[in-house]
Scaffold this motif. Sequence first.
Motif, short mmCIF file in Angstrom:
data_model
loop_
_atom_site.label_atom_id
_atom_site.label_comp_id
_atom_site.label_asym_id
_atom_site.label_seq_id
_atom_site.Cartn_x
_atom_site.Cartn_y
_atom_site.Cartn_z
N ARG A 41 7.15 1.62 14.75
CA ARG A 41 8.58 1.82 14.55
C ARG A 41 9.01 1.20 13.22
N LEU A 42 10.00 1.85 12.58
CA LEU A 42 10.59 1.32 11.36
C LEU A 42 12.07 1.06 11.60
N SER A 43 12.57 0.03 10.91
CA SER A 43 13.98 -0.32 11.08
C SER A 43 14.54 -0.87 9.77
N ASP A 44 15.82 -1.12 9.78
CA ASP A 44 16.53 -1.77 8.67
C ASP A 44 16.31 -1.08 7.32
N PRO A 45 16.52 0.23 7.24
CA PRO A 45 16.29 0.92 5.96
C PRO A 45 17.30 0.49 4.89
N VAL A 46 16.80 0.26 3.69
CA VAL A 46 17.63 -0.06 2.54
C VAL A 46 17.33 0.96 1.45
N ASP A 47 18.35 1.64 0.98
CA ASP A 47 18.18 2.66 -0.06
C ASP A 47 17.93 1.97 -1.40
N LEU A 48 16.77 2.25 -2.00
CA LEU A 48 16.41 1.62 -3.28
C LEU A 48 16.80 2.46 -4.49
N GLY A 49 17.50 3.56 -4.25
CA GLY A 49 18.02 4.31 -5.39
C GLY A 49 17.41 5.69 -5.54
N GLY A 50 16.09 5.76 -5.71
CA GLY A 50 15.46 7.05 -5.87
C GLY A 50 16.00 7.81 -7.07
N SER A 51 16.05 9.14 -6.94
CA SER A 51 16.53 10.00 -8.02
C SER A 51 16.97 11.31 -7.40
N SER A 52 17.30 12.29 -8.25
CA SER A 52 17.66 13.60 -7.72
C SER A 52 16.47 14.27 -7.03
N ARG A 53 15.25 13.78 -7.31
CA ARG A 53 14.03 14.36 -6.73
C ARG A 53 13.53 13.60 -5.52
N THR A 54 14.00 12.36 -5.33
CA THR A 54 13.38 11.50 -4.32
C THR A 54 14.42 10.67 -3.57
N THR A 55 14.05 10.27 -2.37
CA THR A 55 14.75 9.24 -1.62
C THR A 55 13.76 8.10 -1.39
N VAL A 56 14.16 6.88 -1.75
CA VAL A 56 13.26 5.73 -1.65
C VAL A 56 13.91 4.69 -0.75
N LEU A 57 13.22 4.31 0.32
CA LEU A 57 13.75 3.37 1.31
C LEU A 57 12.81 2.19 1.48
N ARG A 58 13.37 1.01 1.59
CA ARG A 58 12.60 -0.17 2.02
C ARG A 58 12.88 -0.36 3.51
N CYS A 59 11.81 -0.43 4.31
CA CYS A 59 11.96 -0.51 5.76
C CYS A 59 11.13 -1.67 6.31
N ARG A 60 11.47 -2.08 7.52
CA ARG A 60 10.76 -3.13 8.22
C ARG A 60 9.94 -2.52 9.34
#
Length: 363
Positions: free
Chosen positions: A15-34
């Motif tokens: 399981r993953l939790s606590d997603p934090v959006d790290l910015g990414g770009s128009s091409r990507t979504t980047v998340l930091r998760c626990r």
Amino acid sequence: MNEIMRAAERLLHTRLSDPVDLGGSSRTTVLRCRTADGRSVVVKAYTGGPDALRGFTAEAAGLSLGLAGPEVLGVDRDVPLLVLADLGDAPTLADLLLADDPKAAEEGLLAWAVGLGRLAARSVDRRAELTRLWARYDTGMPTWAEDPWITRAAARLPGVLETAGVAVPDGLGEELARIGTAGREEYPAFTPGDTCPDNNLLTPEGLRLLDFEAADFQSVFLTAAYCRMPFSSCWCVFALPDGLARRIEAAYRAEVVPVYPALAEDAVWEDGMRRAVAVWTVNATVGLLPRAAEDGPMHRTRRPVPTRRQVLRHRWETAARLDGLPAFTETMRRLLREVADGWQVDPLPGYPCFGRGGADRDG
């Protein structure tokens, strides 16, 4: 975001939790998760556009070489998506250059140059492996090696000049064809592709590279030109102290000479560097000049940052001093005289960490 996390959970079997959006770009979504056991991971998902799909394949293949960057924990070619080890919140080279500690910035620049040089040296016999990895994660997009971006930019340059009211000097086409040989096959080595300051973390364990969306083998000259110009295709462009610029270039060169001994010859090195600077200057001109009718910052949110006109004028001033390319340097002088002189913008300042006069210091 929920769909991305579910796909990452299937890869990691946790399981993953606590997603934090790290910015990414128009091409990507980047998340930091626990993760369920408390670890921190980074999930990077790509949109379905051609550039994003090629970026996914390049990043999956380039990181899987294991030469640099975060560890790959999982790959889903169907989403597409990567799960990566989290490198934490260390400062980037851009953070140091835009701050006020000249010693930390100088050490960061030298670590960056040495790190890129060592990566290049370690990679020279790994090209076939990268080809196999590309095939494993292929999404139907051509490789970066198959993208004739240097030739394409050169072909666009005369039209961009004409639109700007600048006449094309005789012989420019022939010189552009010769300049293009500083491309992928002249002393090739692996590069993440985007080695700009904000894609380099300076961790307690040393330099760690981010963003492998353009990972490929290219000429070491195209990477070394980032030291001389500096940062050939980036937004974080200010003037470096002359002595420091020479030292970071020498640091990179020292790492690649053992695998390419011919690069110890100054004539060979300087010829390649001249052509690489010209390649990146053409790339900047065709990319930025059509957007410079109205000046604007090089980055949407980061400050301080130069403007497009400041960067273009700096690029043209640098390229106008190149030896052995008379038609090309005449093109640069015409751009300075007939375009840049009418802009009335301040000269490109030095990096904030070295003070506004940093370009004049001998670092």
